[in-house]
Design an enzyme around this catalytic site. Structure first.
Site, PDB file in Angstrom:
ATOM      1  N   ASN A 192      36.820 -48.924 -38.424  1.00 46.09           N
ATOM      2  CA  ASN A 192      37.759 -50.164 -37.940  1.00 46.09           C
ATOM      3  C   ASN A 192      38.684 -50.673 -39.364  1.00 46.09           C
ATOM      4  O   ASN A 192      38.022 -50.728 -40.362  1.00 46.09           O
ATOM      5  CB  ASN A 192      37.154 -50.965 -37.116  1.00 46.09           C
ATOM      6  CG  ASN A 192      36.222 -51.940 -38.010  1.00 46.09           C
ATOM      7  OD1 ASN A 192      35.471 -51.315 -38.963  1.00 46.09           O
ATOM      8  ND2 ASN A 192      36.133 -53.196 -37.742  1.00 46.09           N
ATOM      9  N   GLU A 202      36.783 -45.453 -33.711  1.00 45.88           N
ATOM     10  CA  GLU A 202      36.809 -44.215 -32.942  1.00 45.88           C
ATOM     11  C   GLU A 202      38.208 -43.726 -32.960  1.00 45.88           C
ATOM     12  O   GLU A 202      38.273 -42.422 -33.135  1.00 45.88           O
ATOM     13  CB  GLU A 202      36.427 -44.442 -31.641  1.00 45.88           C
ATOM     14  CG  GLU A 202      35.177 -45.275 -31.498  1.00 45.88           C
ATOM     15  CD  GLU A 202      35.195 -46.632 -31.318  1.00 45.88           C
ATOM     16  OE1 GLU A 202      35.551 -47.369 -32.572  1.00 45.88           O
ATOM     17  OE2 GLU A 202      34.762 -47.306 -30.144  1.00 45.88           O
TER      18      GLU A 202
HETATM   19 ZN   LIG Z   1      38.235 -49.535 -29.635  1.00 49.21          ZN
END
Ligand SMILES: [Zn+2]
Length: 144
Positions: A47, A60
Site C-alpha cells: 500500500n 493488491e
Molecule cells: Zn484495496
C-alpha cells in the site's frame, strides 16, 4: 473457506516479504501483496498512501498493476498480508479490480499472526461487474 496449501503459504510469504516496504505514514497500517500469474510469475505490491488521501493505492492493486505492466493478465491467485490481528481482507475496490482478471482467483489472507484464510474471489465479491456487462451484443450479464 478453503484448505491452506503449500503454494498458498509460498505466495503469502512473498506478500509478507513486501510488507515492510509499504508507505503508510498516515494509517501506519502496512499491507503487502503478491499476485501469481498463470505464467508462473509473481508480482509484489504494497500500500502506498498519499497526503491527498484519495491518491493512495492498496497493495493488491499495486501488485496487479505490476502484473499487467509485465503483460500478465491471466491471474491465478492473490495473497495479502496486513497489520491486522486477524487476516486482512481485500477492500471492495481491490475485489472489483481483481475480478477483471479472474473472478474465480484464489485469495490468500494473512495478518500479524500465523492464522491464514483462503477463499476465492467470487465468494468475496459475488456477481462482480465484469466485461460481459459491457458487451452490447451479448446483452447484460456476466460472461461466465
Ligand atoms: Zn484495496
Amino acid at each position: 473457506m478453503r484448505d491452506v496449501t503449500q503454494p498458498d503459504l509460498a505466495l503469502l510469504a512473498f506478500a509478507r516479504e513486501a510488507k515492510p516496504n509499504a508507505y503508510a505514514p498516515y494509517s501506519d497500517f502496512r499491507v503487502g501483496a503478491a499476485v501469481y500469474a498463470s505464467s508462473g510469475d509473481i508480482f509484489q505490491g504494497v500500500n502506498v498512501e498519499n497526503a491527498a488521501y484519495g491518491s493512495s493505492l492498496c497493495a493488491e492493486r499495486g501488485a496487479l498493476m505490476a502484473a499487467v505492466a509485465a503483460g500478465c493478465t491471466d491471474i491465478d491467485a492473490v495473497a495479502l498480508a496486513g497489520d491486522s490481528e486477524t487476516p486482512t481482507v481485500p477492500c471492495g475496490a481491490c475485489r472489483q479490480a481483481l475480478a477483471e482478471f479472474n473472478p474465480q482467483m484464489r485469495v490468500i489472507m494473512g495478518g500479524r499472526t500465523d492464522e491464514v484464510l483462503v477463499t476465492t474471489l467470487d465468494s468475496l465479491l459475488p456477481d462482480a461487474f465484469v466485461r460481459g456487462y459491457l458487451d452490447q451484443d451479448e446483452g447484460a450479464g456476466a460472461a461466465e
